[in-house]
Design a protein around this motif. Structure first.
Motif, PDB file in Angstrom:
ATOM      1  N   LYS A 179       0.829  -1.204   0.000  1.00 10.53           N
ATOM      2  CA  LYS A 179       0.000   0.000   0.000  1.00 10.53           C
ATOM      3  C   LYS A 179       0.862   1.251   0.000  1.00 10.53           C
ATOM      4  CE  LYS A 179      -2.210   1.019   3.790  1.00 10.53           C
ATOM      5  NZ  LYS A 179      -3.193   1.075   4.874  1.00 10.53           N
ATOM      6  N   TYR A 180       0.437   2.251  -0.769  1.00 11.49           N
ATOM      7  CA  TYR A 180       1.111   3.544  -0.789  1.00 11.49           C
ATOM      8  C   TYR A 180       1.040   4.131   0.624  1.00 11.49           C
ATOM      9  CZ  TYR A 180       2.421   8.215  -2.312  1.00 11.49           C
ATOM     10  OH  TYR A 180       3.068   9.411  -2.466  1.00 11.49           O
ATOM     11  N   PRO A 181       2.163   4.631   1.167  1.00 19.43           N
ATOM     12  CA  PRO A 181       2.187   5.140   2.553  1.00 19.43           C
ATOM     13  C   PRO A 181       1.138   6.225   2.801  1.00 19.43           C
ATOM     14  CG  PRO A 181       4.414   5.013   1.657  1.00 19.43           C
ATOM     15  CD  PRO A 181       3.472   4.739   0.522  1.00 19.43           C
ATOM     16  N   GLY A 182       0.368   6.049   3.851  1.00 15.51           N
ATOM     17  CA  GLY A 182      -0.639   7.023   4.246  1.00 15.51           C
ATOM     18  C   GLY A 182      -1.950   6.929   3.492  1.00 15.51           C
ATOM     19  N   ALA A 183      -2.047   6.004   2.548  1.00 16.44           N
ATOM     20  CA  ALA A 183      -3.256   5.882   1.730  1.00 16.44           C
ATOM     21  C   ALA A 183      -4.254   4.915   2.359  1.00 16.44           C
ATOM     22  CB  ALA A 183      -2.889   5.402   0.322  1.00 16.44           C
ATOM     23  N   VAL A 184      -5.502   5.054   1.922  1.00 20.85           N
ATOM     24  CA  VAL A 184      -6.541   4.082   2.230  1.00 20.85           C
ATOM     25  C   VAL A 184      -6.398   2.982   1.182  1.00 20.85           C
ATOM     26  CG1 VAL A 184      -9.019   3.672   2.362  1.00 20.85           C
ATOM     27  CG2 VAL A 184      -8.081   5.869   3.126  1.00 20.85           C
ATOM     28  N   GLY A 185      -6.079   1.779   1.638  1.00 19.59           N
ATOM     29  CA  GLY A 185      -5.867   0.669   0.714  1.00 19.59           C
ATOM     30  C   GLY A 185      -7.170   0.002   0.329  1.00 19.59           C
ATOM     31  N   VAL A 186      -7.413  -0.105  -0.983  1.00 19.74           N
ATOM     32  CA  VAL A 186      -8.631  -0.730  -1.501  1.00 19.74           C
ATOM     33  C   VAL A 186      -8.226  -1.901  -2.386  1.00 19.74           C
ATOM     34  CG1 VAL A 186     -10.705  -0.400  -2.914  1.00 19.74           C
ATOM     35  CG2 VAL A 186      -9.851   1.486  -1.490  1.00 19.74           C
ATOM     36  N   ASP A 187      -8.829  -3.047  -2.132  1.00 21.37           N
ATOM     37  CA  ASP A 187      -8.588  -4.224  -2.978  1.00 21.37           C
ATOM     38  C   ASP A 187      -9.767  -5.166  -2.821  1.00 21.37           C
ATOM     39  OD1 ASP A 187      -7.341  -6.333  -4.506  1.00 21.37           O
ATOM     40  OD2 ASP A 187      -5.406  -5.493  -3.934  1.00 21.37           O
ATOM     41  N   PHE A 188      -9.901  -6.108  -3.747  1.00 23.45           N
ATOM     42  CA  PHE A 188     -10.990  -7.069  -3.632  1.00 23.45           C
ATOM     43  C   PHE A 188     -10.531  -8.356  -2.934  1.00 23.45           C
ATOM     44  CE2 PHE A 188      -8.991  -8.384  -7.511  1.00 23.45           C
ATOM     45  CZ  PHE A 188      -9.213  -9.746  -7.618  1.00 23.45           C
ATOM     46  N   VAL A 189      -9.260  -8.407  -2.551  1.00 25.26           N
ATOM     47  CA  VAL A 189      -8.708  -9.539  -1.809  1.00 25.26           C
ATOM     48  C   VAL A 189      -8.341  -9.049  -0.412  1.00 25.26           C
ATOM     49  CG1 VAL A 189      -6.840 -11.237  -1.723  1.00 25.26           C
ATOM     50  CG2 VAL A 189      -7.798 -10.552  -3.928  1.00 25.26           C
ATOM     51  N   ARG A 190      -8.747  -9.807   0.603  1.00 25.56           N
ATOM     52  CA  ARG A 190      -8.429  -9.418   1.980  1.00 25.56           C
ATOM     53  C   ARG A 190      -6.960  -9.748   2.270  1.00 25.56           C
ATOM     54  NH1 ARG A 190     -11.514  -7.964   5.928  1.00 25.56           N
ATOM     55  NH2 ARG A 190     -13.420  -8.857   5.095  1.00 25.56           N
ATOM     56  N   LEU A 191      -6.157  -8.698   2.346  1.00 25.48           N
ATOM     57  CA  LEU A 191      -4.744  -8.805   2.675  1.00 25.48           C
ATOM     58  C   LEU A 191      -4.455  -7.846   3.822  1.00 25.48           C
ATOM     59  CD1 LEU A 191      -3.424  -8.731  -0.996  1.00 25.48           C
ATOM     60  CD2 LEU A 191      -3.423 -10.732   0.499  1.00 25.48           C
ATOM     61  N   GLU A 192      -3.337  -7.998   4.471  1.00 28.92           N
ATOM     62  CA  GLU A 192      -2.996  -7.195   5.643  1.00 28.92           C
ATOM     63  C   GLU A 192      -3.137  -5.683   5.426  1.00 28.92           C
ATOM     64  OE1 GLU A 192      -2.162  -6.112   9.380  1.00 28.92           O
ATOM     65  OE2 GLU A 192      -2.470  -8.171   8.725  1.00 28.92           O
ATOM     66  N   PRO A 193      -2.589  -5.103   4.352  1.00 30.45           N
ATOM     67  CA  PRO A 193      -2.662  -3.640   4.216  1.00 30.45           C
ATOM     68  C   PRO A 193      -4.019  -3.111   3.735  1.00 30.45           C
ATOM     69  CG  PRO A 193      -0.922  -4.565   2.829  1.00 30.45           C
ATOM     70  CD  PRO A 193      -1.735  -5.700   3.349  1.00 30.45           C
ATOM     71  N   VAL A 194      -4.938  -3.983   3.320  1.00 27.01           N
ATOM     72  CA  VAL A 194      -6.208  -3.547   2.742  1.00 27.01           C
ATOM     73  C   VAL A 194      -7.117  -2.994   3.833  1.00 27.01           C
ATOM     74  CG1 VAL A 194      -8.269  -4.306   1.483  1.00 27.01           C
ATOM     75  CG2 VAL A 194      -6.011  -5.168   0.824  1.00 27.01           C
ATOM     76  N   ASP A 195      -7.595  -1.755   3.615  1.00 21.70           N
ATOM     77  CA  ASP A 195      -8.506  -1.107   4.559  1.00 21.70           C
ATOM     78  C   ASP A 195      -9.966  -1.269   4.146  1.00 21.70           C
ATOM     79  OD1 ASP A 195      -6.397   0.197   6.194  1.00 21.70           O
ATOM     80  OD2 ASP A 195      -6.010   1.302   4.339  1.00 21.70           O
ATOM     81  N   VAL A 196     -10.214  -1.289   2.826  1.00 20.69           N
ATOM     82  CA  VAL A 196     -11.575  -1.365   2.302  1.00 20.69           C
ATOM     83  C   VAL A 196     -11.633  -2.468   1.251  1.00 20.69           C
ATOM     84  CG1 VAL A 196     -13.381  -0.114   1.044  1.00 20.69           C
ATOM     85  CG2 VAL A 196     -11.916   1.120   2.662  1.00 20.69           C
ATOM     86  N   LEU A 197     -12.536  -3.419   1.444  1.00 17.99           N
ATOM     87  CA  LEU A 197     -12.749  -4.465   0.447  1.00 17.99           C
ATOM     88  C   LEU A 197     -13.725  -3.953  -0.611  1.00 17.99           C
ATOM     89  CD1 LEU A 197     -13.078  -7.806   2.457  1.00 17.99           C
ATOM     90  CD2 LEU A 197     -11.314  -7.194   0.812  1.00 17.99           C
ATOM     91  N   ALA A 198     -13.279  -3.894  -1.837  1.00 16.90           N
ATOM     92  CA  ALA A 198     -14.135  -3.446  -2.934  1.00 16.90           C
ATOM     93  C   ALA A 198     -13.512  -3.891  -4.254  1.00 16.90           C
ATOM     94  CB  ALA A 198     -14.282  -1.927  -2.912  1.00 16.90           C
ATOM     95  N   ASP A 199     -14.364  -4.127  -5.231  1.00 13.68           N
ATOM     96  CA  ASP A 199     -13.934  -4.517  -6.565  1.00 13.68           C
ATOM     97  C   ASP A 199     -14.191  -3.339  -7.502  1.00 13.68           C
ATOM     98  OD1 ASP A 199     -13.626  -5.589  -9.142  1.00 13.68           O
ATOM     99  OD2 ASP A 199     -14.469  -7.524  -8.566  1.00 13.68           O
TER     100      ASP A 199
END
Length: 195
Positions: free
Chosen positions: A14-34
């Motif tokens: 994840k880009y530092p300081g960003a809200v992480g968005v992904d459709f796969v649940r991983l450690e840095p992901v903050d929001v699950l979305a496709d």
């Protein structure tokens, strides 16, 4: 007021300081979305959006660019890195890639360009290109981060990038005429939302 920065498709980096968005649940992901089904942010609520090796995966590029434009504030920027279409290795080695892209692809979302003006009915999104770069080695200049890379390869890559990136017109010529012979690894662009 704190800036809202989103890393769309952040994966494990994840880009530092960003809200992480992904459709796969991983450690840095903050929001699950496709991204194929829209972005879970209000209109004009995001200052910056990083999209690193994501757009080649989406089902509908136009719809995704519309969504990126929708959530960006006026003047908000999207930072895009994609594998370049002239490199079949970079574009097609991943079986989940759906398209090749280049800097010229993004001109369709900029009404001040020939393609963007002619085909503005494709998309409601309107961006202005702030910066663009063709990269002949993934992740930037060849060998900068990898010790042991031959000096000749580094010099050749640096020379190709210097010639290809002298101007937007030179980038266009490179993509159209000689990029296919050499194979450009990545295209990088910064686009600003016009609203």
């Amino acid at each position: 007021m704190q800036r809202v920065v989103v890393d769309l498709g952040c994966g494990e980096r994840k880009y530092p300081g960003a809200v992480g968005v992904d459709f796969v649940r991983l450690e840095p992901v903050d929001v699950l979305a496709d991204a194929n089904f829209g972005l879970p942010f209000r209109d004009s609520s995001v200052d910056g959006l990083h999209v690193n090796h994501v757009l080649e995966h989406v089902d509908n590029l136009v719809r995704t660019m519309d969504e990126i434009w929708r959530v960006l504030k006026p003047g908000g920027r999207v930072y895009i890195t994609v594998p370049h279409s002239s490199s079949s290795f970079m574009t097609w080695r991943d079986p989940t890639h759906k398209r090749g892209m280049n800097l010229s692809t993004l001109s369709y979302f900029d009404s001040s360009t020939f393609d963007g003006g002619l085909f503005s009915y494709y998309s409601r999104a309107n961006f202005r290109r702030v910066y663009g770069r063709l990269r002949f080695a993934a992740g930037g200049r060849a060998g900068r981060e990898r010790p042991g890379r031959k000096l000749v390869a580094r010099l050749l890559t640096d020379a190709l990038e210097a010639v290809a990136n002298r101007s937007e017109y030179q980038q266009h010529l490179c993509e159209r005429w000689w990029g296919g012979f050499i194979g450009i690894a990545e295209a990088y662009a910064v686009l600003e939302a016009v609203k």
